[in-house]
Motif scaffolding. Structure first.
Motif, mmCIF file in Angstrom:
data_model
loop_
_atom_site.group_PDB
_atom_site.id
_atom_site.type_symbol
_atom_site.label_atom_id
_atom_site.label_comp_id
_atom_site.label_asym_id
_atom_site.label_seq_id
_atom_site.Cartn_x
_atom_site.Cartn_y
_atom_site.Cartn_z
ATOM 1 N N TYR A 1 -9.188 16.264 7.552
ATOM 2 C CA TYR A 1 -8.859 16.999 6.329
ATOM 3 C C TYR A 1 -9.791 18.201 6.200
ATOM 4 N N PRO A 2 -9.288 19.285 5.638
ATOM 5 C CA PRO A 2 -10.141 20.476 5.480
ATOM 6 C C PRO A 2 -11.162 20.350 4.348
ATOM 7 N N GLU A 3 -10.897 19.490 3.373
ATOM 8 C CA GLU A 3 -11.776 19.333 2.214
ATOM 9 C C GLU A 3 -12.228 17.881 2.086
ATOM 10 N N TYR A 4 -13.466 17.693 1.613
ATOM 11 C CA TYR A 4 -13.991 16.347 1.423
ATOM 12 C C TYR A 4 -13.157 15.559 0.407
ATOM 13 N N ALA A 5 -12.696 16.220 -0.637
ATOM 14 C CA ALA A 5 -11.906 15.526 -1.662
ATOM 15 C C ALA A 5 -10.642 14.920 -1.060
ATOM 16 N N MET B 1 -9.393 7.833 1.875
ATOM 17 C CA MET B 1 -10.157 6.591 1.949
ATOM 18 C C MET B 1 -9.844 5.696 0.745
ATOM 19 N N ASP B 2 -9.700 6.310 -0.420
ATOM 20 C CA ASP B 2 -9.344 5.553 -1.618
ATOM 21 C C ASP B 2 -7.963 4.923 -1.463
ATOM 22 N N PHE B 3 -7.041 5.666 -0.856
ATOM 23 C CA PHE B 3 -5.698 5.140 -0.613
ATOM 24 C C PHE B 3 -5.760 3.932 0.322
ATOM 25 N N LEU B 4 -6.580 4.040 1.369
ATOM 26 C CA LEU B 4 -6.738 2.902 2.282
ATOM 27 C C LEU B 4 -7.284 1.690 1.533
ATOM 28 N N SER B 5 -8.280 1.918 0.695
ATOM 29 C CA SER B 5 -8.879 0.826 -0.083
ATOM 30 C C SER B 5 -7.866 0.203 -1.033
ATOM 31 N N ASP B 6 -7.083 1.049 -1.711
ATOM 32 C CA ASP B 6 -6.071 0.555 -2.648
ATOM 33 C C ASP B 6 -5.004 -0.287 -1.953
ATOM 34 N N ASN B 7 -4.815 -0.061 -0.648
ATOM 35 C CA ASN B 7 -3.814 -0.801 0.111
ATOM 36 C C ASN B 7 -4.437 -1.909 0.961
ATOM 37 N N ALA C 1 -7.242 1.053 13.992
ATOM 38 C CA ALA C 1 -6.738 2.426 14.043
ATOM 39 C C ALA C 1 -5.241 2.515 13.746
ATOM 40 N N GLU C 2 -4.446 1.670 14.343
ATOM 41 C CA GLU C 2 -2.996 1.731 14.139
ATOM 42 C C GLU C 2 -2.629 1.444 12.683
ATOM 43 N N GLN C 3 -3.270 0.439 12.094
ATOM 44 C CA GLN C 3 -3.002 0.099 10.692
ATOM 45 C C GLN C 3 -3.373 1.272 9.783
ATOM 46 N N ALA C 4 -4.509 1.896 10.039
ATOM 47 C CA ALA C 4 -4.941 3.037 9.219
ATOM 48 C C ALA C 4 -3.974 4.201 9.365
ATOM 49 N N GLN C 5 -3.536 4.494 10.584
ATOM 50 C CA GLN C 5 -2.596 5.596 10.803
ATOM 51 C C GLN C 5 -1.275 5.360 10.079
ATOM 52 N N GLN C 6 -0.792 4.126 10.081
ATOM 53 C CA GLN C 6 0.451 3.812 9.380
ATOM 54 C C GLN C 6 0.289 4.009 7.874
ATOM 55 N N LEU C 7 -0.822 3.536 7.327
ATOM 56 C CA LEU C 7 -1.055 3.711 5.888
ATOM 57 C C LEU C 7 -1.205 5.177 5.522
ATOM 58 N N LEU C 8 -1.944 5.932 6.311
ATOM 59 C CA LEU C 8 -2.153 7.350 6.003
ATOM 60 C C LEU C 8 -0.882 8.167 6.178
ATOM 61 N N ALA C 9 0.016 7.709 7.021
ATOM 62 C CA ALA C 9 1.319 8.374 7.135
ATOM 63 C C ALA C 9 2.085 8.229 5.821
ATOM 64 N N ARG C 10 1.956 7.059 5.172
ATOM 65 C CA ARG C 10 2.586 6.870 3.855
ATOM 66 C C ARG C 10 1.955 7.779 2.818
ATOM 67 N N LEU C 11 0.627 7.965 2.902
ATOM 68 C CA LEU C 11 -0.056 8.834 1.942
ATOM 69 C C LEU C 11 0.406 10.276 2.090
ATOM 70 N N SER C 12 0.565 10.754 3.321
ATOM 71 C CA SER C 12 0.969 12.154 3.505
ATOM 72 C C SER C 12 2.400 12.392 3.051
ATOM 73 N N ALA C 13 3.191 11.325 2.958
ATOM 74 C CA ALA C 13 4.580 11.462 2.479
ATOM 75 C C ALA C 13 4.650 11.513 0.961
ATOM 76 N N GLN C 14 3.544 11.115 0.277
ATOM 77 C CA GLN C 14 3.507 11.133 -1.186
ATOM 78 C C GLN C 14 3.162 12.529 -1.702
ATOM 79 N N PRO C 15 3.739 12.925 -2.843
ATOM 80 C CA PRO C 15 3.359 14.210 -3.428
ATOM 81 C C PRO C 15 1.929 14.138 -3.988
ATOM 82 N N LEU C 16 1.232 15.265 -3.928
ATOM 83 C CA LEU C 16 -0.121 15.332 -4.486
ATOM 84 C C LEU C 16 -0.078 15.302 -5.999
ATOM 85 N N THR C 17 -0.934 14.467 -6.605
ATOM 86 C CA THR C 17 -1.066 14.430 -8.062
ATOM 87 C C THR C 17 -2.519 14.646 -8.403
ATOM 88 N N THR C 18 -2.762 15.315 -9.508
ATOM 89 C CA THR C 18 -4.157 15.563 -9.918
ATOM 90 C C THR C 18 -4.479 14.825 -11.163
#
Length: 169
Positions: free
Chosen positions: A28-32, A38-44, A152-169
């Motif tokens: 990611y380009p930004e730490y946030a 990482m928070d998404f991984l923890s939540d899942n 690694a595979e489990q993390a990649q699958q979860l993060l693929a779901r995160l990138s499909a979600q719209p960004l919310t602030t």
């Protein structure tokens, strides 16, 4: 361990714990953004204790805030000395049954005076070699989510779901 030019997905990096191999699963380009991932991984219910956020291509940035003069150094010294005096005054006030407020105010005043003296002397001793104030920070050009190779595979699958979600602030 990768060379400085390697940036691809799934590239092993030097592990924090040498007994476990780590794999970068996302960058990611930004730490946030990395923190959000990482928070998404923890939540899942991902075992985040097997992961790390790794900043690469670090650089130290010193943001100049302003000019430092003997007057400003004296004022900063007054503030620092007054805080220290308050601390000492509060400690002494614990043991003084009466006139505790006088004890605290006296300690603050003495601390401020000594702080002013030391602030002015410290600045004068630099002889103009650093006549500015600045705030330093470390910045990375990108942040990677690294996980133990077995996850690694489990993390990649979860993060693929995160990138499909719209960004919310």
């Amino acid at each position: 361990m990768t060379t400085p030019g390697d940036r691809g997905q799934g590239v092993p990096i030097q592990p924090v714990d040498p007994t476990r191999a780590m794999v970068t699963v996302a960058t990611y380009p930004e730490y946030a953004d990395a923190q959000r991932a990482m928070d998404f991984l923890s939540d899942n219910n991902f075992p985040v204790e097997h992961s790390a956020i790794v900043g690469t291509n670090l650089r130290m940035v010193e943001q100049v805030l302003g000019r430092m003069t003997t007057g400003k150094a004296t004022l900063y010294g007054i503030g620092a000395g007054a805080w220290f005096g308050l601390f000492i005054g509060l400690l002494f006030a614990i043991f003084v049954p009466r006139a505790w407020l006088t004890m605290i105010l006296t300690a603050v005043l003495i601390g401020a005076i000594w702080g002013a003296i030391f602030g002015a002397i410290a600045h004068a001793m630099t002889r103009g070699k650093r006549d500015f104030t600045a705030a330093r920070s470390l910045q990375a050009s990108e942040y990677g989510i690294s996980v133990s190779a077995q996850y690694a595979e489990q993390a990649q699958q979860l993060l693929a779901r995160l990138s499909a979600q719209p960004l919310t602030t």
